[in-house]
Design an enzyme around this catalytic site. Structure first.
Site, PDB file in Angstrom:
ATOM      1  N   HIS A 168       0.825  -1.202   0.000  1.00  0.00           N
ATOM      2  CA  HIS A 168       0.000   0.000   0.000  1.00  0.00           C
ATOM      3  C   HIS A 168       0.860   1.254   0.000  1.00  0.00           C
ATOM      4  O   HIS A 168       2.022   1.239   0.419  1.00  0.00           O
ATOM      5  CB  HIS A 168      -0.938   0.000   1.209  1.00  0.00           C
ATOM      6  CG  HIS A 168      -2.031  -1.023   1.103  1.00  0.00           C
ATOM      7  ND1 HIS A 168      -2.964  -1.215   2.096  1.00  0.00           N
ATOM      8  CD2 HIS A 168      -2.357  -1.901   0.120  1.00  0.00           C
ATOM      9  CE1 HIS A 168      -3.809  -2.155   1.735  1.00  0.00           C
ATOM     10  NE2 HIS A 168      -3.456  -2.598   0.541  1.00  0.00           N
ATOM     11  N   GLU A 170       0.841   3.933   1.827  1.00  0.00           N
ATOM     12  CA  GLU A 170       1.315   4.415   3.128  1.00  0.00           C
ATOM     13  C   GLU A 170       2.568   3.675   3.567  1.00  0.00           C
ATOM     14  O   GLU A 170       3.549   4.294   4.002  1.00  0.00           O
ATOM     15  CB  GLU A 170       0.231   4.222   4.202  1.00  0.00           C
ATOM     16  CG  GLU A 170      -1.087   4.882   3.880  1.00  0.00           C
ATOM     17  CD  GLU A 170      -2.073   3.962   3.177  1.00  0.00           C
ATOM     18  OE1 GLU A 170      -3.272   4.030   3.514  1.00  0.00           O
ATOM     19  OE2 GLU A 170      -1.665   3.176   2.294  1.00  0.00           O
ATOM     20  N   CYS A 198      -5.751   1.137   5.767  1.00  0.00           N
ATOM     21  CA  CYS A 198      -6.218  -0.142   6.311  1.00  0.00           C
ATOM     22  C   CYS A 198      -5.556  -0.371   7.679  1.00  0.00           C
ATOM     23  O   CYS A 198      -4.674   0.390   8.096  1.00  0.00           O
ATOM     24  CB  CYS A 198      -5.864  -1.281   5.359  1.00  0.00           C
ATOM     25  SG  CYS A 198      -4.097  -1.685   5.308  1.00  0.00           S
ATOM     26  N   CYS A 251      -1.639  -0.771   7.509  1.00  0.00           N
ATOM     27  CA  CYS A 251      -0.938   0.505   7.330  1.00  0.00           C
ATOM     28  C   CYS A 251      -1.037   1.349   8.587  1.00  0.00           C
ATOM     29  O   CYS A 251      -0.091   2.063   8.929  1.00  0.00           O
ATOM     30  CB  CYS A 251      -1.486   1.247   6.113  1.00  0.00           C
ATOM     31  SG  CYS A 251      -0.983   0.474   4.554  1.00  0.00           S
TER      32      CYS A 251
END
Length: 161
Positions: free
Chosen positions: A79, A81, A105, A108
């Site tokens: 992801h 992040e 999420c 993260c």
């Protein structure tokens, strides 16, 4: 009498714009997410977008969202992040702000908290009611991360390349 220009963009517009521009680097056909990490004195520390780890070909790994777990993207993608956190090479992110185009999420959120990021500005929260995002918000709030939804100004910013 001449004064300074009054129509310059705000820090939030600037850094969310960088996150949105970063998202445009993602090759994911369904969801493109970008992140930008900024110091307390408004310096960009790192950026990231969702995609496969270095050395994992965008042409050989699956982009599908469904099917066998080993034949879809979820076990393979990183992801935005986490990519932004991992891309930072300058030491501590303690006290930094993260701008991200999609609410993080739970995985993260753990990385954001552990990295010491203290402020999160997000744009979209289309998965708000999913267990992953509910857990994410709970952890971020408990850990004292300031969460703020980006306030759109509807300013059009055009960059011609």
């Amino acid at each position: 009498m001449s004064g300074k220009r009054e129509d310059y963009i705000s820090w939030d517009e600037y850094f969310m714009g960088v996150a949105m521009l970063s998202a445009m680097r993602s090759k994911d056909p369904n969801t493109q997410v970008g992140a930008c990490i900024v110091s307390s004195d408004h310096k960009i520390l790192s950026m990231g977008y969702n995609g496969f780890p270095l050395g994992c070909s965008d042409d050989e790994f699956p982009w599908s969202r469904e099917g066998d777990p080993l034949e879809n993207k979820y076990f393979y993608t990183t992801h935005s992040e986490l990519n932004a956190i991992l891309n930072y090479r300058g030491g501590s992110l303690e006290g930094a702000t993260m701008y991200v185009t999609l609410f993080p999420c739970n995985e993260c959120a753990k990385a954001i908290i552990q990295a010491g990021i203290k402020r999160l500005v997000y744009d979209c929260n289309k998965y708000e009611t999913t267990p992953s995002v509910v857990a994410s918000r709970k952890m971020l709030t408990t850990a004292g991360v300031e969460i703020e939804q980006y306030k759109h100004t509807n300013r059009k910013i055009i960059v011609e390349l």
